[in-house]
Structure formats: C-alpha cells, structure tokens
Scaffold this motif. Structure first.
Motif, PDB file in Angstrom:
ATOM      1  N   THR A  71     -43.720 -14.809 -12.458  1.00 16.66           N
ATOM      2  CA  THR A  71     -43.077 -16.374 -12.207  1.00 16.66           C
ATOM      3  C   THR A  71     -42.416 -16.261 -10.757  1.00 16.66           C
ATOM      4  O   THR A  71     -41.382 -15.648 -10.693  1.00 16.66           O
ATOM      5  CB  THR A  71     -42.347 -16.877 -13.349  1.00 16.66           C
ATOM      6  OG1 THR A  71     -43.068 -16.878 -14.547  1.00 16.66           O
ATOM      7  CG2 THR A  71     -41.800 -18.258 -13.071  1.00 16.66           C
TER       8      THR A  71
ATOM      9  N   ASN B  62     -47.302 -18.473 -12.307  1.00 16.22           N
ATOM     10  CA  ASN B  62     -46.484 -19.524 -12.487  1.00 16.22           C
ATOM     11  C   ASN B  62     -45.507 -19.746 -11.367  1.00 16.22           C
ATOM     12  O   ASN B  62     -44.788 -18.831 -10.820  1.00 16.22           O
ATOM     13  CB  ASN B  62     -45.716 -19.308 -13.937  1.00 16.22           C
ATOM     14  CG  ASN B  62     -46.296 -19.077 -15.092  1.00 16.22           C
ATOM     15  OD1 ASN B  62     -47.405 -19.644 -15.343  1.00 16.22           O
ATOM     16  ND2 ASN B  62     -45.686 -18.081 -15.826  1.00 16.22           N
TER      17      ASN B  62
ATOM     18  N   VAL C 299     -42.737 -22.265 -10.143  1.00 20.75           N
ATOM     19  CA  VAL C 299     -41.584 -23.209 -10.788  1.00 20.75           C
ATOM     20  C   VAL C 299     -40.735 -23.522  -9.316  1.00 20.75           C
ATOM     21  O   VAL C 299     -40.018 -22.791  -8.928  1.00 20.75           O
ATOM     22  CB  VAL C 299     -40.668 -22.313 -11.729  1.00 20.75           C
ATOM     23  CG1 VAL C 299     -39.779 -23.494 -12.250  1.00 20.75           C
ATOM     24  CG2 VAL C 299     -41.552 -21.832 -13.010  1.00 20.75           C
TER      25      VAL C 299
ATOM     26  N   ARG D 257     -43.074 -27.355  -3.580  1.00 19.05           N
ATOM     27  CA  ARG D 257     -44.242 -26.731  -4.187  1.00 19.05           C
ATOM     28  C   ARG D 257     -44.954 -25.662  -3.344  1.00 19.05           C
ATOM     29  O   ARG D 257     -45.000 -25.779  -1.992  1.00 19.05           O
ATOM     30  CB  ARG D 257     -45.326 -27.600  -4.849  1.00 19.05           C
ATOM     31  CG  ARG D 257     -44.492 -28.458  -6.059  1.00 19.05           C
ATOM     32  CD  ARG D 257     -45.150 -29.763  -6.268  1.00 19.05           C
ATOM     33  NE  ARG D 257     -46.628 -29.516  -6.655  1.00 19.05           N
ATOM     34  CZ  ARG D 257     -47.378 -30.374  -6.958  1.00 19.05           C
ATOM     35  NH1 ARG D 257     -46.878 -31.492  -6.956  1.00 19.05           N
ATOM     36  NH2 ARG D 257     -48.634 -30.288  -7.605  1.00 19.05           N
TER      37      ARG D 257
ATOM     38  N   ALA E 250     -50.271 -21.916 -12.581  1.00 14.61           N
ATOM     39  CA  ALA E 250     -49.896 -23.183 -13.079  1.00 14.61           C
ATOM     40  C   ALA E 250     -48.481 -23.412 -12.583  1.00 14.61           C
ATOM     41  O   ALA E 250     -47.495 -22.642 -12.171  1.00 14.61           O
ATOM     42  CB  ALA E 250     -49.614 -23.071 -14.697  1.00 14.61           C
ATOM     43  N   GLU E 251     -48.032 -24.955 -12.324  1.00 13.11           N
ATOM     44  CA  GLU E 251     -47.001 -25.362 -11.676  1.00 13.11           C
ATOM     45  C   GLU E 251     -46.273 -25.974 -12.559  1.00 13.11           C
ATOM     46  O   GLU E 251     -46.489 -26.755 -13.500  1.00 13.11           O
ATOM     47  CB  GLU E 251     -47.206 -26.280 -10.602  1.00 13.11           C
ATOM     48  CG  GLU E 251     -48.179 -25.751  -9.325  1.00 13.11           C
ATOM     49  CD  GLU E 251     -48.232 -26.652  -8.218  1.00 13.11           C
ATOM     50  OE1 GLU E 251     -49.405 -27.378  -8.391  1.00 13.11           O
ATOM     51  OE2 GLU E 251     -47.621 -26.719  -7.479  1.00 13.11           O
ATOM     52  N   PHE E 252     -44.893 -25.916 -12.611  1.00 11.29           N
ATOM     53  CA  PHE E 252     -43.678 -26.279 -13.384  1.00 11.29           C
ATOM     54  C   PHE E 252     -42.597 -26.774 -12.504  1.00 11.29           C
ATOM     55  O   PHE E 252     -42.461 -26.333 -11.474  1.00 11.29           O
ATOM     56  CB  PHE E 252     -43.294 -25.129 -14.464  1.00 11.29           C
ATOM     57  CG  PHE E 252     -44.367 -24.549 -15.044  1.00 11.29           C
ATOM     58  CD1 PHE E 252     -44.926 -25.115 -16.369  1.00 11.29           C
ATOM     59  CD2 PHE E 252     -44.994 -23.641 -14.850  1.00 11.29           C
ATOM     60  CE1 PHE E 252     -45.834 -24.591 -16.968  1.00 11.29           C
ATOM     61  CE2 PHE E 252     -46.007 -22.962 -15.387  1.00 11.29           C
ATOM     62  CZ  PHE E 252     -46.625 -23.540 -16.703  1.00 11.29           C
ATOM     63  N   ASN E 253     -41.867 -27.536 -13.287  1.00 10.95           N
ATOM     64  CA  ASN E 253     -40.515 -27.554 -12.476  1.00 10.95           C
ATOM     65  C   ASN E 253     -39.345 -27.360 -13.188  1.00 10.95           C
ATOM     66  O   ASN E 253     -38.149 -27.613 -12.945  1.00 10.95           O
ATOM     67  CB  ASN E 253     -40.295 -29.255 -11.806  1.00 10.95           C
ATOM     68  CG  ASN E 253     -40.794 -30.313 -12.749  1.00 10.95           C
ATOM     69  OD1 ASN E 253     -40.727 -30.322 -13.729  1.00 10.95           O
ATOM     70  ND2 ASN E 253     -41.389 -31.266 -12.076  1.00 10.95           N
TER      71      ASN E 253
ATOM     72  N   GLN F 222     -39.837 -23.185 -20.062  1.00 13.24           N
ATOM     73  CA  GLN F 222     -41.430 -23.039 -20.600  1.00 13.24           C
ATOM     74  C   GLN F 222     -42.088 -21.532 -20.493  1.00 13.24           C
ATOM     75  O   GLN F 222     -42.779 -20.950 -21.085  1.00 13.24           O
ATOM     76  CB  GLN F 222     -42.366 -24.136 -20.027  1.00 13.24           C
ATOM     77  CG  GLN F 222     -42.137 -25.719 -20.345  1.00 13.24           C
ATOM     78  CD  GLN F 222     -42.391 -26.368 -18.973  1.00 13.24           C
ATOM     79  OE1 GLN F 222     -41.635 -26.769 -18.116  1.00 13.24           O
ATOM     80  NE2 GLN F 222     -43.890 -26.940 -19.222  1.00 13.24           N
ATOM     81  N   VAL F 223     -41.684 -21.146 -19.210  1.00 15.15           N
ATOM     82  CA  VAL F 223     -42.301 -20.184 -18.923  1.00 15.15           C
ATOM     83  C   VAL F 223     -41.627 -18.822 -18.835  1.00 15.15           C
ATOM     84  O   VAL F 223     -42.117 -17.567 -19.108  1.00 15.15           O
ATOM     85  CB  VAL F 223     -43.003 -19.959 -17.296  1.00 15.15           C
ATOM     86  CG1 VAL F 223     -44.271 -21.155 -17.518  1.00 15.15           C
ATOM     87  CG2 VAL F 223     -41.938 -20.517 -16.490  1.00 15.15           C
TER      88      VAL F 223
END
Ligand code: ASP
Length: 326
Positions: A176, A203, A205, A211, A228-231, A235-236
C-alpha cells in the motif's frame, strides 16, 4: 623502464564483459526479474562484507562525481559512503551555486567536465529526463539519483531489497503506497519495479489531487498487476504487508495554499497501526515531515531507519556493477 609488479592483494582489472559494465542506471524499466535478483544478491554480499570488514578495496583508485542540483541527505551521503567503503573516492558537488552551474553552464557541459576526472557520475536534478540527457553526452556511466518527479531508480532498488531482507520475499505481497503519489518519484519507480514479481497487489491511497499518474498505472497494469485507488487507509491497512508512506512534496506545488490543504491528509501513529498486522512493515524514503509520528519509531514494524542502511549495500552493488567489479 621498470615493470610494475603484480600485487596479488589488489583487485583484478575491470571486467569489461560484466553485464552492467559501463551502463547507465536511469530507470527501473532497465531491470528484468533476473537483473533484480542479481542486484539483490550482490547487495547481500556487500552487506556481509561491510559487517565483516567495514571497508575493502574493490573500487580502489576509482572516482565518483556526486552531482546534486537538489537537496539530499541520504542519497548523497550513502553514495559517498558506498564509494569510500569500496576503497574509492568522491568529488562532491552539492552546492551547485559554487560551481560553474551558477555561471550558466549547461548540464551536458558539466557532465562532460566531470567525466574527465571521474569514472562514474551520480546525478540528482529537478527536471524529469535530466539523467537521460546527461547520459547522452557522457561516455562514463551516469546513475540517476532522482530526476524531478520522474524516477528514483536506486531508491526503488533499495526499497525492494529492504522488503526482501525484512520479509524474505518479493512475491505474493500486498503493498500500500500512501501520500503524495503524484509528485513522489520514489513510488513511480517502486510500483514499476514491483510489477516484475508475481502475486503483487498494489493499493494507492492519496488525496484526490495527488493520485498516482495514469502512465504509471497503465504500465503496471500491462504486466497484469492488480491496482486499486482509495482515499482512506482503513479499508486496506489490515491486509497490507508493506505500507510505503511518502511525504507531500512541498517543493513541487505552484500554489502553497494547495499544499497546506493536503499536507496533513494522513498521519501514521500507534493508534492507526492497531489495525495492521504484526508481521507487516512500514517504510518511508524519508525525509518525513509529520506523516509518521515519532511515537511509532520504536515499533518493530517501523522499517524506515533500517531501510536507509540497506541503501548503502544496494548503492555499493550498483557502483561495483557499472565499474565492472561485480
Ligand atoms: N528522498 C526522496 C526523494 O528524493 C523522498 C522525498 O524527498 O520525499 O525523492
């Protein structure tokens, strides 16, 4: 004329057939899976040699020009230490304002000058592509020590070596990356490099405006790596094997108000890390400016200080390789 006696204690001559002899190191894209295993093998040997001997004469008589147009603590001093631990010496140019650069000398002319005196040039420069430009003009090997927001290949190599030494594998990992993924050149290089391994899941974040660049995502995607992208981190974090934290790159923002709005977006502290596994590690290329609390430093998962030491061995390996001694 007296002949020079052969000294059995001096290292053999340069091996011009060695696979990396005379090569530039500009991007992680140059390294295949096998090349990476080779670098890590040499770095591991360097680690053993430093632990046993401290300093040894593999690069005795060789000279490194360390040319830094941007600030650096770790990269610059670890290349110096790497060269000196291998018995070589260094021309340090980190205050370019005191060199002819301040008189308007071009990068090609500066590298053409330095290669008259040195065997290898390490270059850090604020512009993407600068290392490739320098390499075009230089006959001696150029090592990219960070070109603007482009790449930082030696950092990615030491990051991967850190993962290998700490977790014992580079396959089947969830990594991540957190923070400034837009301007952070270390994550651009590391994502590309990790795409050489199987079972890797990435991941990303970050705040929306920071980004991971599309071109990096596309390149990594072509190798079949799930991304996968997250803010948000929550979750990860529980599934993460390696949490790679980055600094928001203040110097790359045109509008400082925008920097202020995102600089504190993520902070890793003992409380946040309660959700993470016990056998994972936290890395950071450093410097940190608040994104990892000092309260976390004594946690065994905090690998960022050990990471710096691994950098010495990787840079020793790279210097030995391009100078035909590995
Ligand atoms: N030291 C790293 C680099 O030069 C990371 C950073 O500056 O945030 O890219």
């Amino acid at each position: 004329m007296p002949t020079t006696p052969t000294n059995p204690h001096l290292p053999f001559g340069d091996d011009k057939n060695a696979p990396w002899y005379g090569k530039d190191i500009l991007s992680v894209k140059q390294f295949s899976h096998d090349d990476l295993q080779y670098v890590f093998g040499v770095a591991h040997e360097m680690r053993g040699m430093v632990e046993r001997l401290g300093t040894f004469d593999l690069l005795k008589g060789k000279i490194l020009a360390n040319l830094f147009y941007e600030p650096s603590t770790r990269t610059s001093s670890s290349f110096t230490a790497a060269m000196e631990r291998l018995g070589g010496s260094v021309i340090p140019i980190s205050e370019v304002k005191y060199s002819s650069v301040s008189k308007g000398e071009s990068l090609p002319d500066t590298v053409r000058t330095l290669e008259c005196y040195a065997d290898v040039i390490v270059l850090r420069h604020p512009e993407t592509g600068s290392a490739a430009l320098a390499a075009k003009y230089a006959r001696k090997p150029v090592i990219n020590a960070g070109d603007g927001v482009g790449e930082h290949p030696t950092q990615a190599l030491l990051d991967a070596f850190t993962i290998m030494e700490e977790l014992g594998r580079l396959d089947n990992l969830t990594v991540t990356m957190l923070g400034d993924l837009k301007y952070g050149r270390t994550v651009h290089s590391l994502a590309r490099l990790l795409s050489n391994f199987s079972g890797i899941k990435l991941n990303y974040v970050s705040p929306d405006i920071l980004r991971m660049p599309r071109d990096v995502i596309e390149e990594v995607g072509q190798k079949g790596i799930p991304q996968a992208e997250f803010n948000a981190l929550e979750q990860v974090l529980p599934d993460t094997d390696v949490l790679y934290v980055t600094r928001v790159q203040k110097e790359r923002f045109e509008d400082q108000a925008v920097y202020e709005s995102v600089k504190g977006a993520f902070v890793i502290d003992p409380d946040v890390m309660k959700a993470a596994r016990h056998d994972m590690i936290v890395m950071h290329p450093l410097p940190r400016v608040g994104e990892i609390s000092v309260d976390f430093d004594d946690d065994p998962r905090a690998a960022y200080f050990r990471q710096m030491e691994y950098g010495l061995y990787v840079r020793m390996a790279l210097l030995a390789m391009v100078l035909g001694k590995a």
